[in-house]
Design a protein around this motif. Structure first.
Motif, PDB file in Angstrom:
ATOM      1  N   LYS A 140       0.838  -1.207   0.000  1.00  0.00           N
ATOM      2  CA  LYS A 140       0.000   0.000   0.000  1.00  0.00           C
ATOM      3  C   LYS A 140       0.875   1.259   0.000  1.00  0.00           C
ATOM      4  CE  LYS A 140      -4.146  -1.940   0.508  1.00  0.00           C
ATOM      5  NZ  LYS A 140      -3.663  -3.263   0.023  1.00  0.00           N
ATOM      6  N   THR A 141       2.027   1.207   0.649  1.00  0.00           N
ATOM      7  CA  THR A 141       2.929   2.354   0.651  1.00  0.00           C
ATOM      8  C   THR A 141       4.298   1.922   0.142  1.00  0.00           C
ATOM      9  OG1 THR A 141       3.834   1.938   2.834  1.00  0.00           O
ATOM     10  CG2 THR A 141       1.817   3.203   2.750  1.00  0.00           C
ATOM     11  N   ALA A 142       5.116   2.904  -0.199  1.00  0.00           N
ATOM     12  CA  ALA A 142       6.447   2.594  -0.724  1.00  0.00           C
ATOM     13  C   ALA A 142       7.316   1.907   0.322  1.00  0.00           C
ATOM     14  CB  ALA A 142       7.121   3.874  -1.196  1.00  0.00           C
ATOM     15  N   LEU A 143       6.910   2.043   1.595  1.00  0.00           N
ATOM     16  CA  LEU A 143       7.710   1.469   2.688  1.00  0.00           C
ATOM     17  C   LEU A 143       7.745  -0.054   2.669  1.00  0.00           C
ATOM     18  CD1 LEU A 143       7.023   3.235   6.062  1.00  0.00           C
ATOM     19  CD2 LEU A 143       9.192   2.822   4.950  1.00  0.00           C
ATOM     20  N   ALA A 144       6.756  -0.662   2.061  1.00  0.00           N
ATOM     21  CA  ALA A 144       6.649  -2.115   2.174  1.00  0.00           C
ATOM     22  C   ALA A 144       7.311  -2.847   1.021  1.00  0.00           C
ATOM     23  CB  ALA A 144       5.181  -2.509   2.252  1.00  0.00           C
ATOM     24  N   TYR A 145       7.901  -2.129   0.070  1.00  0.00           N
ATOM     25  CA  TYR A 145       8.599  -2.815  -1.019  1.00  0.00           C
ATOM     26  C   TYR A 145       9.960  -3.284  -0.518  1.00  0.00           C
ATOM     27  CZ  TYR A 145       5.061  -0.923  -4.073  1.00  0.00           C
ATOM     28  OH  TYR A 145       3.861  -0.634  -4.651  1.00  0.00           O
ATOM     29  N   ARG A 146      10.351  -4.438  -0.986  1.00  0.00           N
ATOM     30  CA  ARG A 146      11.665  -4.971  -0.637  1.00  0.00           C
ATOM     31  C   ARG A 146      12.412  -5.317  -1.914  1.00  0.00           C
ATOM     32  NH1 ARG A 146      10.484  -2.918   3.185  1.00  0.00           N
ATOM     33  NH2 ARG A 146      10.416  -3.577   5.343  1.00  0.00           N
ATOM     34  N   ALA A 147      13.732  -5.302  -1.810  1.00  0.00           N
ATOM     35  CA  ALA A 147      14.556  -5.623  -2.966  1.00  0.00           C
ATOM     36  C   ALA A 147      14.400  -7.105  -3.328  1.00  0.00           C
ATOM     37  CB  ALA A 147      16.006  -5.315  -2.660  1.00  0.00           C
ATOM     38  N   PRO A 148      14.620  -7.468  -4.599  1.00  0.00           N
ATOM     39  CA  PRO A 148      14.422  -8.858  -5.018  1.00  0.00           C
ATOM     40  C   PRO A 148      15.202  -9.859  -4.168  1.00  0.00           C
ATOM     41  CG  PRO A 148      14.808  -7.475  -6.914  1.00  0.00           C
ATOM     42  CD  PRO A 148      14.960  -6.596  -5.727  1.00  0.00           C
ATOM     43  N   SER A 149      16.438  -9.520  -3.812  1.00  0.00           N
ATOM     44  CA  SER A 149      17.224 -10.481  -3.030  1.00  0.00           C
ATOM     45  C   SER A 149      16.620 -10.682  -1.641  1.00  0.00           C
ATOM     46  CB  SER A 149      18.669 -10.010  -2.929  1.00  0.00           C
ATOM     47  OG  SER A 149      18.705  -8.713  -2.408  1.00  0.00           O
ATOM     48  N   ASP A 150      16.097  -9.604  -1.068  1.00  0.00           N
ATOM     49  CA  ASP A 150      15.445  -9.732   0.233  1.00  0.00           C
ATOM     50  C   ASP A 150      14.211 -10.627   0.135  1.00  0.00           C
ATOM     51  OD1 ASP A 150      17.303  -8.083   1.302  1.00  0.00           O
ATOM     52  OD2 ASP A 150      16.056  -6.289   1.317  1.00  0.00           O
ATOM     53  N   VAL A 151      13.472 -10.453  -0.964  1.00  0.00           N
ATOM     54  CA  VAL A 151      12.267 -11.256  -1.160  1.00  0.00           C
ATOM     55  C   VAL A 151      12.622 -12.730  -1.298  1.00  0.00           C
ATOM     56  CG1 VAL A 151      10.349 -11.672  -2.712  1.00  0.00           C
ATOM     57  CG2 VAL A 151      11.033  -9.357  -2.222  1.00  0.00           C
ATOM     58  N   ILE A 152      13.705 -12.998  -2.052  1.00  0.00           N
ATOM     59  CA  ILE A 152      14.131 -14.384  -2.251  1.00  0.00           C
ATOM     60  C   ILE A 152      14.531 -15.000  -0.911  1.00  0.00           C
ATOM     61  CG2 ILE A 152      15.884 -15.836  -3.331  1.00  0.00           C
ATOM     62  CD1 ILE A 152      15.891 -13.765  -5.634  1.00  0.00           C
ATOM     63  N   ASN A 153      15.221 -14.207  -0.087  1.00  0.00           N
ATOM     64  CA  ASN A 153      15.612 -14.716   1.227  1.00  0.00           C
ATOM     65  C   ASN A 153      14.395 -15.000   2.091  1.00  0.00           C
ATOM     66  OD1 ASN A 153      17.484 -15.132   3.531  1.00  0.00           O
ATOM     67  ND2 ASN A 153      16.324 -13.384   4.287  1.00  0.00           N
ATOM     68  N   LEU A 154      13.417 -14.097   2.052  1.00  0.00           N
ATOM     69  CA  LEU A 154      12.194 -14.320   2.831  1.00  0.00           C
ATOM     70  C   LEU A 154      11.534 -15.626   2.413  1.00  0.00           C
ATOM     71  CD1 LEU A 154      10.001 -11.136   3.261  1.00  0.00           C
ATOM     72  CD2 LEU A 154      11.111 -12.526   4.970  1.00  0.00           C
ATOM     73  N   ALA A 155      11.426 -15.814   1.094  1.00  0.00           N
ATOM     74  CA  ALA A 155      10.801 -17.029   0.590  1.00  0.00           C
ATOM     75  C   ALA A 155      11.585 -18.253   1.032  1.00  0.00           C
ATOM     76  CB  ALA A 155      10.717 -16.981  -0.929  1.00  0.00           C
ATOM     77  N   SER A 156      12.902 -18.101   1.066  1.00  0.00           N
ATOM     78  CA  SER A 156      13.726 -19.234   1.470  1.00  0.00           C
ATOM     79  C   SER A 156      13.536 -19.555   2.952  1.00  0.00           C
ATOM     80  CB  SER A 156      15.182 -18.922   1.109  1.00  0.00           C
ATOM     81  OG  SER A 156      16.032 -19.422   2.041  1.00  0.00           O
ATOM     82  N   VAL A 157      13.321 -18.508   3.771  1.00  0.00           N
ATOM     83  CA  VAL A 157      13.035 -18.749   5.184  1.00  0.00           C
ATOM     84  C   VAL A 157      11.684 -19.450   5.343  1.00  0.00           C
ATOM     85  CG1 VAL A 157      12.500 -17.602   7.364  1.00  0.00           C
ATOM     86  CG2 VAL A 157      14.467 -16.899   6.059  1.00  0.00           C
ATOM     87  N   TRP A 158      10.744 -19.102   4.449  1.00  0.00           N
ATOM     88  CA  TRP A 158       9.417 -19.720   4.516  1.00  0.00           C
ATOM     89  C   TRP A 158       9.407 -21.120   3.916  1.00  0.00           C
ATOM     90  CZ3 TRP A 158       6.623 -14.784   2.406  1.00  0.00           C
ATOM     91  CH2 TRP A 158       6.563 -13.836   3.439  1.00  0.00           C
ATOM     92  N   GLY A 159      10.535 -21.563   3.394  1.00  0.00           N
ATOM     93  CA  GLY A 159      10.610 -22.943   2.932  1.00  0.00           C
ATOM     94  C   GLY A 159      10.500 -23.134   1.437  1.00  0.00           C
ATOM     95  N   LEU A 160      10.769 -22.091   0.651  1.00  0.00           N
ATOM     96  CA  LEU A 160      10.609 -22.231  -0.801  1.00  0.00           C
ATOM     97  C   LEU A 160      11.893 -22.699  -1.484  1.00  0.00           C
ATOM     98  CD1 LEU A 160       8.575 -21.856  -3.029  1.00  0.00           C
ATOM     99  CD2 LEU A 160       9.313 -19.533  -3.305  1.00  0.00           C
ATOM    100  N   GLY A 161      13.026 -22.480  -0.874  1.00  0.00           N
ATOM    101  CA  GLY A 161      14.273 -22.869  -1.553  1.00  0.00           C
ATOM    102  C   GLY A 161      14.777 -21.734  -2.411  1.00  0.00           C
ATOM    103  N   GLN A 162      16.106 -21.560  -2.399  1.00  0.00           N
ATOM    104  CA  GLN A 162      16.712 -20.387  -3.031  1.00  0.00           C
ATOM    105  C   GLN A 162      16.394 -20.306  -4.532  1.00  0.00           C
ATOM    106  OE1 GLN A 162      19.189 -19.261  -0.502  1.00  0.00           O
ATOM    107  NE2 GLN A 162      19.013 -17.241  -1.383  1.00  0.00           N
ATOM    108  N   GLU A 163      16.549 -21.452  -5.213  1.00  0.00           N
ATOM    109  CA  GLU A 163      16.367 -21.451  -6.669  1.00  0.00           C
ATOM    110  C   GLU A 163      14.918 -21.171  -7.039  1.00  0.00           C
ATOM    111  OE1 GLU A 163      18.409 -21.870  -9.494  1.00  0.00           O
ATOM    112  OE2 GLU A 163      19.710 -21.143  -7.904  1.00  0.00           O
ATOM    113  N   ARG A 164      14.014 -21.856  -6.353  1.00  0.00           N
ATOM    114  CA  ARG A 164      12.591 -21.657  -6.629  1.00  0.00           C
ATOM    115  C   ARG A 164      12.191 -20.219  -6.325  1.00  0.00           C
ATOM    116  NH1 ARG A 164      10.672 -25.750  -9.493  1.00  0.00           N
ATOM    117  NH2 ARG A 164      10.791 -27.769  -8.487  1.00  0.00           N
ATOM    118  N   GLY A 165      12.787 -19.677  -5.268  1.00  0.00           N
ATOM    119  CA  GLY A 165      12.478 -18.298  -4.916  1.00  0.00           C
ATOM    120  C   GLY A 165      12.898 -17.353  -6.022  1.00  0.00           C
TER     121      GLY A 165
END
Lengths: 144, 328
Positions: free
Chosen positions: B182-207
């Motif tokens: 909703k605001t610009a504050l909540a956007y994250r860089a692609p690498s951060d997003v990939i790391n988040l997904a990896s913490v949630w169990g998606l795996g680095q490559e799939r992320g």
């Protein structure tokens, strides 16, 4: 030689929020606005406390315990909004996630910000190189 | 190439300009501006998002227009094809299991974007989701509501649902991660997003695939659905030159031929200078015209094969300098 292995995260603070009302800031370019210097009141203990809190909030006592032995702020420069954070190698993702979930600087400052991890490095030397390289790139971009 | 397929579009220019500049700063390449519709479809389905934004945008960034339709009632969707024609990407947000089933099985959409911050009263089944993925419909995870969440409940639900989605899609096949901030504050860089997904169990490559490859797949199939022949072959702008420029060399060639002829004529004249008395009448006007025409056609014929060689396609003698490119 057996030693404790670390990961060093190079993090930058970005400020995408609305510029404050002063007209001088209005005229600055977007690049400078996003990469503006951090408040001088932010120091290493404050940031460390915020990270610990974030990890504890996201991953509970397990996360806080696993991360705490080697968590440390090696370098913090408010002028360039950059920090180098040392984490245990096996659990650097937890610290990274905690940084991603940060939406503002720790409490007495409470300025909205976005923390971006730009480099994960195994040695502090490479992390320092990255900091210097990025500072140069940003200066070049700001001059344009 | 990093994609963010869910950037809420607001009419306020300054807010949007800042958001767009920040996305560029974070390193995204393609951004889909989203307009959300809910309930009954309005009579006028035209897209409110302008094709060119009213402020200077970073040159690297490419914009798409997307519509998210919140689907509450399985019977209210007979105008979806019209809706999808007006936008670049059409996403469907089912609210319960029945609408999710319908979206997976039959609805003609590009993305299925569930509201993961709510507690869904059902489990994801591979059979259902697999059908959608087989059809080329992808599932979307929006991370920003979890980042902006004040209470823990939304974040907990988000993580729980993401884990469920990853399990039901057999390790995260066909997932796309985007922001919906909703605001610009909540956007994250692609690498951060990939790391988040990896913490949630998606795996680095799939992320990484979820931010790059799968998202690209969504945009390409959506584009193919709208413009191509049977969704298989599409004519892509292949850098062909506009009409005038292609004609120019042919003309110049004819002129050159004419010039050559003139030179010949000159030479003949100079040669025939000794036979001055005979006064060799140069070529009659009619013949001259005929020759000129011939030279022109010859010039064009000469040019045509070179054009063909450059583009590599020739259909029934008609030169076609648009290369036909296969898209995956």
């Amino acid at each position: 030689m057996v030693r404790v292995k670390h990961r060093y995260l190079v993090a930058t603070f970005l400020y995408p929020g609305a510029p404050t009302a002063t007209s001088s800031k209005e005229s600055l370019s977007q690049v400078l606005q996003f990469n503006q210097p951090t408040s001088d009141r932010l120091d290493a203990p404050l940031l460390l406390k915020a990270i610990r809190q974030g990890v504890a909030e996201l991953f509970g006592d397990y996360g806080a315990g696993v991360v705490s032995p080697s968590l440390r702020i090696n370098y913090l420069s408010p002028a360039t909004s950059t920090a180098i954070i040392r984490t245990p190698r096996a659990h650097c993702q937890l610290v990274w996630a905690a940084l991603s979930f940060m939406t503002q600087l720790p409490d007495p400052i409470a300025q909205p910000c976005v923390v971006r991890v730009v480099r994960v490095s195994g040695t502090i030397r490479k992390a320092e190189h990255e900091v210097i390289r990025r500072a140069k790139v940003i200066i070049k971009r700001a001059q344009e | 190439m990093f994609y963010d397929l869910n950037v809420p579009w607001t009419a306020s220019d300054r807010e949007l300009q800042r958001t767009v500049a920040f996305l560029d700063e974070l390193g995204y390449d393609v951004v889909a501006l989203t307009h959300t519709l809910s309930g009954k479809l309005p009579a006028d389905l035209t897209c409110p998002i302008p094709t060119t934004l009213p402020f200077p945008t970073p040159s690297r960034l490419r914009f798409l227009r997307r519509c998210t339709l919140i689907l509450a009632d399985p019977s209210q969707n007979h105008r979806i094809s019209q809706l999808s024609a007006a936008y670049d990407i059409l996403a469907i947000r089912p609210t319960d299991e029945r609408t999710l089933k319908q979206a997976c099985e039959s609805l003609d959409c590009d993305l299925i974007s569930l509201d993961l911050t709510q507690r869904l009263g059902f489990h994801f089944k591979f059979k259902m989701l697999g059908q959608a993925i087989e059809r080329g419909v992808r599932f979307e995870i929006c991370y920003a509501p979890g980042i902006l969440a004040v209470d823990g409940a939304a974040r907990r639900n988000l993580i729980g649902n993401v884990v469920g989605l990853i399990r039901a899609t057999r390790g995260g096949r066909g997932l796309v991660i985007s922001s919906e901030a909703k605001t610009a504050l909540a956007y994250r860089a692609p690498s951060d997003v990939i790391n988040l997904a990896s913490v949630w169990g998606l795996g680095q490559e799939r992320g990484k695939d979820a931010v790059c490859k799968e998202a690209r797949g969504v945009t390409v199939t959506a584009q193919l659905k709208r413009t191509s022949y049977r969704g298989v072959v599409d004519v892509v702008y292949g850098g062909e030159k506009p009409e005038q420029v292609t004609k120019a060399p042919a003309l110049s060639k004819a002129e050159r031929a004419e010039a050559q002829k003139k030179r010949k004529a000159d030479a003949m004249n100079s040669n025939g200078g000794s036979l001055a008395g005979n006064s060799p009448k140069p070529v009659p006007k009619r013949d001259f015209k005929r020759q000129e025409k011939k030279a022109k056609t010859e010039g064009q014929v000469e040019v045509a094969p070179t054009k063909d060689a450059a583009s590599g396609t020739k259909v029934n003698g008609v030169t076609n300098n648009m290369p036909i490119r296969m898209e995956d």
